[in-house]
Design an enzyme around this catalytic site. Sequence first.
Site, PDB file in Angstrom:
ATOM      1  N   MET A  51       0.556  -2.309  12.517  1.00  0.00           N
ATOM      2  CA  MET A  51      -0.055  -3.315  13.395  1.00  0.00           C
ATOM      3  C   MET A  51      -0.074  -2.943  14.882  1.00  0.00           C
ATOM      4  O   MET A  51      -0.301  -3.797  15.720  1.00  0.00           O
ATOM      5  CB  MET A  51       0.624  -4.674  13.182  1.00  0.00           C
ATOM      6  CG  MET A  51       0.568  -5.159  11.748  1.00  0.00           C
ATOM      7  SD  MET A  51      -1.103  -5.061  11.005  1.00  0.00           S
ATOM      8  CE  MET A  51      -0.779  -5.678   9.341  1.00  0.00           C
ATOM      9  N   ILE A  61      -2.495   3.062  17.759  1.00  0.00           N
ATOM     10  CA  ILE A  61      -1.846   4.373  17.867  1.00  0.00           C
ATOM     11  C   ILE A  61      -2.129   4.946  19.268  1.00  0.00           C
ATOM     12  O   ILE A  61      -3.295   5.036  19.673  1.00  0.00           O
ATOM     13  CB  ILE A  61      -2.389   5.335  16.777  1.00  0.00           C
ATOM     14  CG1 ILE A  61      -2.032   4.817  15.379  1.00  0.00           C
ATOM     15  CG2 ILE A  61      -1.901   6.759  16.958  1.00  0.00           C
ATOM     16  CD1 ILE A  61      -0.567   4.896  15.022  1.00  0.00           C
ATOM     17  N   HIS A 115      -8.320  -1.008   6.515  1.00  0.00           N
ATOM     18  CA  HIS A 115      -8.526  -2.308   7.161  1.00  0.00           C
ATOM     19  C   HIS A 115      -9.091  -3.269   6.113  1.00  0.00           C
ATOM     20  O   HIS A 115      -9.987  -2.901   5.344  1.00  0.00           O
ATOM     21  CB  HIS A 115      -9.493  -2.154   8.341  1.00  0.00           C
ATOM     22  CG  HIS A 115      -9.611  -3.411   9.128  1.00  0.00           C
ATOM     23  ND1 HIS A 115      -8.686  -3.799  10.070  1.00  0.00           N
ATOM     24  CD2 HIS A 115     -10.531  -4.418   9.079  1.00  0.00           C
ATOM     25  CE1 HIS A 115      -9.029  -4.964  10.583  1.00  0.00           C
ATOM     26  NE2 HIS A 115     -10.149  -5.364   9.995  1.00  0.00           N
ATOM     27  N   ASN A 156       0.837  -1.217   0.000  1.00  0.00           N
ATOM     28  CA  ASN A 156       0.000   0.000   0.000  1.00  0.00           C
ATOM     29  C   ASN A 156       0.861   1.251   0.000  1.00  0.00           C
ATOM     30  O   ASN A 156       0.551   2.222  -0.704  1.00  0.00           O
ATOM     31  CB  ASN A 156      -0.945  -0.003   1.204  1.00  0.00           C
ATOM     32  CG  ASN A 156      -2.184  -0.813   0.942  1.00  0.00           C
ATOM     33  OD1 ASN A 156      -3.066  -0.390   0.190  1.00  0.00           O
ATOM     34  ND2 ASN A 156      -2.253  -2.003   1.518  1.00  0.00           N
TER      35      ASN A 156
HETATM   36  C1  GAR Z   1      -3.314  -4.567   4.188  1.00  0.00           C
HETATM   37  O1  GAR Z   1      -4.170  -5.527   3.633  1.00  0.00           O
HETATM   38  C2  GAR Z   1      -4.042  -3.751   5.245  1.00  0.00           C
HETATM   39  O2  GAR Z   1      -5.401  -3.597   4.995  1.00  0.00           O
HETATM   40  C3  GAR Z   1      -3.816  -4.608   6.461  1.00  0.00           C
HETATM   41  O3  GAR Z   1      -2.489  -5.037   6.348  1.00  0.00           O
HETATM   42  C4  GAR Z   1      -2.178  -5.227   4.970  1.00  0.00           C
HETATM   43  C5  GAR Z   1      -0.839  -4.586   4.707  1.00  0.00           C
HETATM   44  O4  GAR Z   1      -0.398  -4.888   3.416  1.00  0.00           O
HETATM   45  N1  GAR Z   1      -4.035  -3.814   7.648  1.00  0.00           N
HETATM   46  C6  GAR Z   1      -4.573  -4.307   8.746  1.00  0.00           C
HETATM   47  O5  GAR Z   1      -4.900  -5.487   8.869  1.00  0.00           O
HETATM   48  C7  GAR Z   1      -4.763  -3.296   9.874  1.00  0.00           C
HETATM   49  N2  GAR Z   1      -5.619  -3.803  10.882  1.00  0.00           N
HETATM   50  P1  GAR Z   1       0.858  -4.138   2.776  1.00  0.00           P
HETATM   51  O6  GAR Z   1       2.006  -4.190   3.782  1.00  0.00           O
HETATM   52  O7  GAR Z   1       1.177  -4.948   1.562  1.00  0.00           O
HETATM   53  O8  GAR Z   1       0.428  -2.740   2.461  1.00  0.00           O
END
Ligand code: GAR
Length: 195
Positions: free
Chosen positions: A91, A94, A110, A14
């Site tokens: 993760m 905050i 999320h 992301n």
């Molecule tokens: C993403 O799918 C995001 O939505 C999730 O972690 C992944 C990170 O992917 N976030 C959560 O679960 C927050 N509670 P990335 O490192 O490839 O961006």
Amino acid sequence: MDSLVIFASGTGTNAAAIIAWTKEQNRVLPAGRQVHVSLIVSNNPQAGVLEIAKREHIPFLIIDKHTIHEALLIEQLQSYNPALIVLAGFMWKIPPGIVHAFTNRIINIHPSLLPAYGGKGMYGHHVHTAVLAAGDQESGITIHYVNEAYDEGNVILQAHCPVHTTDSADTLAQRIHQLEHFYYPRTIEYLLGRK
Ligand code: GAR
């Protein structure tokens, strides 16, 4: 120039999509309206997102839950004057002091349709495994403001996708990531008032 600070703990796909979007924007925007990722913050020294930071020459900061000095971190973040702090696979919860210092300027993504599959322990693959175990026929993403409670801030956008009976957590994660990479930069664009 609008500054974005990204918080990420993992691979950083992301973060990469947002950085790519800033480059696109800066190709078409006049100099005064440019946007850039000015800092990447991670709690994980092994996070792939740090390789992205190095490759893109973006300053990065590694924070440690046990030694973090909240007031100093707030000061450091303020020095980048972020229009938005963007949590992209971050993760940790905050701390309230940071939420207060940047009210309505912290957003999170999320990988489910909140309030379903939110809260402590619900992140990344844990979410997809739970969605599959429940036999749900659809899942999606939620982009929301961050408040003091996990995954409970006001929703900015939700996007849906189907869940197939043949899905594994990996194939569902790929479909979710596609949605995230499409909508997260566009939501930031909207919030910065560029739409
Ligand atoms: C993403 O799918 C995001 O939505 C999730 O972690 C992944 C990170 O992917 N976030 C959560 O679960 C927050 N509670 P990335 O490192 O490839 O961006």
